[in-house]
Design an enzyme around this catalytic site. Structure first.
Site, PDB file in Angstrom:
ATOM      1  CG  ASP A   1      -2.222   0.515   0.958  1.00  0.00           C
ATOM      2  OD1 ASP A   1      -2.366   1.847   0.506  1.00  0.00           O
ATOM      3  OD2 ASP A   1      -3.407  -0.194   0.870  1.00  0.00           O
TER       4      ASP A   1
ATOM      5  CG  HIS B   1      -5.225   3.689   0.714  1.00  0.00           C
ATOM      6  ND1 HIS B   1      -4.944   2.486   0.555  1.00  0.00           N
ATOM      7  CD2 HIS B   1      -6.455   3.773   0.241  1.00  0.00           C
ATOM      8  CE1 HIS B   1      -5.757   1.779  -0.231  1.00  0.00           C
ATOM      9  NE2 HIS B   1      -6.768   2.598  -0.313  1.00  0.00           N
TER      10      HIS B   1
ATOM     11  CB  SER C   1      -9.274   0.475  -0.155  1.00  0.00           C
ATOM     12  OG  SER C   1      -8.595   0.820  -1.333  1.00  0.00           O
TER      13      SER C   1
END
Length: 709
Positions: free
Chosen positions: A103, A164, A494
């Site tokens: 990520d 994220h 996600s």
């Protein structure tokens, strides 16, 4: 509150509560609302405001707060992990499982990466903690055991400048953190799905995107390092397996025993919008939790509507303010979308602006309203998004409303040149029903690369998820957002992907000799497709029952997955034969798998024979018959399983041979064949069914999709 005294001008008790609170306090918001044991809400008030509230019509009592032990954030409880701790694998075995997250990196100072109570790093770990900008080897510990980066620009370190990666990694395996919240929303103890598991970070995504070369390098290094689970909330559309970098890397990872989970994509509700559809990847769609963050819109005509927002700043005043539709406050052809620099300040200043969803990020629209002098925003869903409500940490008072409410609000604004409105925050509301529902943004089947493989595989929580966040940027990710938070609430597949990654770590810990295919099978065949009432899980985009093209095998049920009874196992050889059935040449097979394999020209390969836990039958428009074979492996006690079939259509007749399977010992395998006999239907027709094997204790559920082509 006295529920029976709610005025008729309100269509929802929470709207009434918000209005009553607004009368007593111009700044207070509701922390929770209650609708089962009592009817009412909690809030923070001064003694004078509390006394004023108690005098309001319909208020039965105002009681000072009693402090009890904090409750958890919703996901573990919603998934049944807290109620069934005695059934979960021992923490020692879970701590031997390593979850690799590819990520945007990690923010190592997060409390979610604390290593309290963890023993030595697993002996099979071969990874490292790479040194980079603002990141030295001391940033790793017995929780965050490895960190690497795979692009030599930007911060040049595994540190997460985006947020994220911190969110996904702490969702999968974050340590328990008490007092977690975002501006008071979703307050409780945060924990990942496998809080004792170890985390290894591989930074592959940067400002310019996530490049295939970096991803493949990271996947390779992760396998070498010794990860057991690989979590990738990454997608890039659909392409043939031999052209798909993630699919290529995932094949080799799975062949070496690594469970690979990927997000299905955020292209829903459009059909055929999936990413990551290779059968050796577990593809995860998104559903909702039973928690919401309501905000209330009150109009000058007395009507009230419930939306969603995480705005926590200074509220609007008690007075209604002018309301304008952005389409009438812009010189742009797409003025309704409130794109950057599109609103005319003279038409927006001091007003609440109605902005349509789409074209730019939801929080960016609010920033544009604020730039033009607006004081609030109503984010309006269009037909594409239906009634889905996604909460965001807006920079001004805002409320995201469903399409039906949006249409009414727009109609009012169009009919009254002096239209007025206000927005009130509603805090955190738990126990929302129905839940889960399939998120509108969650990408849908059918699988356009290989229609005979049903995708997504499962859905998991992916809407309004609280998890760790970077210290580099604010919760919206906008340059103008200077707020600093340790946790953030965001949405997307996600977020659902790392839920399944963490749950796979739990299953791996309980069954260390299981293959990635066996773990996926356990998660799929124990997933549920209906609420306790018996009705099918809903699709929020349509308001109707969802289908296996939306939720795959269903919503994950992790405790049941620990004891599935039977599994559909698969090896690299099975996938080679699958590629042969696709008429791949030896060259293409090698490109897709990095292995030399030649299909047997004397053998007839069939896509229907891939030992997958679900069925997808592509039916010719002319009548036809198809046979699909499967093999089940017993992973429980000896017993006899009987098959049951159910279908929503009479256009396909189904039969199973044999209809009974008896297993005498663990790891014993038994095969069966399903025959589908279809009648002619118009091309494009779809229908669904399911097949279940049960021994009276276990139910091994497989969805079936029919598509006439």
């Amino acid at each position: 509150m006295d529920k029976s005294t709610m005025p008729e001008t309100f269509d929802d008790h929470e709207q009434w509560y918000g209005s009553s609170l607004k009368t007593a306090s111009g700044s207070a918001g509701m922390l929770y609302t209650y609708s089962t044991l009592i009817h009412g809400f909690s809030t923070t008030l001064s003694p004078e405001e509390a006394e004023s509230l108690e005098k309001q019509p319909g208020v039965l009592s105002v009681t000072p707060e009693t402090i009890y032990e904090l409750h958890t954030t919703r996901t573990p409880k919603f998934l049944g992990l807290e109620q069934s701790e005695a059934l979960l694998p021992a923490s020692g075995s879970v701590s031997e499982v390593i979850v690799g997250v590819l990520d945007t990196g990690a923010w190592p100072e997060l409390e979610s990466f604390n290593d309290k109570g963890l023993g030595p790093v697993p002996s099979n770990w071969k990874g490292t903690c790479e040194v980079g900008k603002n990141f030295d080897s001391t940033k790793c510990n017995k929780k965050l055991i490895g960190a690497r980066y795979f692009l030599k620009v930007e911060s040049k370190s595994p540190r997460d400048d985006d947020g994220h990666g911190s969110h996904t990694s702490t969702t999968a395996a974050g340590s328990v953190v008490s007092g977690a919240n975002l501006f008071g929303f979703a307050s409780g103890s945060a924990r990942g799905m496998a809080p004792q598991a170890r985390v290894a970070i591989y930074k592959v995504c940067w400002l310019g995107g996530c490049f295939g070369s970096d991803i493949l390098a990271a996947m390779e290094k992760a396998v070498e390092d010794g990860v057991n689970v690989m979590s990738m909330s990454i997608g890039g559309g659909m392409s043939d397996y031999y052209r798909d970098t993630v699919a290529i890397g995932a094949f080799s990872a799975a062949a070496r025993g690594v469970f690979v989970s990927c997000s299905a994509g955020n292209g829903g509700p459009s059909q055929g919008s999936l990413s990551n559809v290779a059968p050796w990847i577990t593809t995860v769609g998104a559903g909702t939790l039973d928690r919401s963050f309501p905000s209330y819109v009150s109009l000058g005509n007395g009507k009230n509507f419930t939306g969603a927002s995480l705005y926590s700043g200074k509220p609007l005043t008690n007075m209604l303010v002018p309301l304008v539709n952005a389409v009438n406050a812009s010189d742009s052809a797409s003025g309704n979308l409130c794109l950057s620099d599109s609103l005319v300040a003279e038409k927006v200043a001091g007003k609440i602006v109605i902005c349509d969803r789409g074209g730019s990020s939801r929080v960016q629209k609010g920033l544009e309203v604020k730039r033009a002098g607006g004081v609030g925003m109503i984010l309006a869903n269009t037909e594409l998004y239906g009634e889905e409500l996604v909460a965001d940490s807006h920079l001004l008072p805002s409320s995201a409303v469903g399409q039906k409410s949006a249409d009414e609000i727009k109609a009012y604004a169009a009919s009254d040149p002096k239209a007025m409105a206000t927005i009130v925050s509603g805090g955190t509301h738990v126990g929302v029903e129905p839940s889960p529902v399939v998120a509108a943004f969650s990408s849908r089947g059918p699988n356009l690369i290989t229609p005979e493989v049903l995708k997504p595989d499962v859905i998991a929580p992916g809407v309004n998820i609280l998890a760790g966040w970077t210290g580099a940027i604010g919760p919206t990710g906008l340059a103008n957002d200077t707020r600093s938070v340790s946790f953030n609430i965001i949405s997307g597949t996600s977020m659902s992907c790392p839920h399944v990654s963490g749950l796979a770590a739990l299953v791996k810990a309980a069954h260390q000799d299981w293959s990635p295919a066996a773990i996926r099978s356990a998660l799929m065949t124990t997933a549920y497709t209906a609420y306790k009432t018996g009705s099918i899980i809903q699709d929020v985009a349509t308001g109707r029952a969802a289908t296996p093209f939306d939720y795959g095998a269903g919503h994950v049920n992790p405790v049941a997955a620990l004891d599935p009874g039977l599994v559909y196992d698969a090896t690299a050889e099975d996938y080679f034969e699958f590629l042969c059935a696709l008429n791949y040449t030896s060259e293409l097979i090698q490109r897709a798998t990095n292995k030399a394999f030649t299909c047997d020209s004397s053998k007839k390969y069939s896509l229907g024979d891939l030992n997958y836990p679900s069925f997808s039958v592509a039916v010719n428009t002319a009548s036809g018959k198809a046979k699909y074979s499967r093999t089940l492996t017993n992973v429980g006690s000896p017993g006899t399983y009987k098959v049951e079939l159910a279908s929503e259509t009479r256009a396909v007749k189904m039969s199973v041979e044999p209809a009974t399977l008896t297993f005498g010992q663990e790891k014993e395998k038994k095969s069966y064949t399903v025959t589908f006999t279809a009648t002619s239907m118009p091309s494009g027709t779809t229908s669904f069914a399911h097949l279940e094997w049960s021994d009276g204790k276990h139910v091994v559920h497989s969805p079936i999709a029919f598509s006439w082509v």
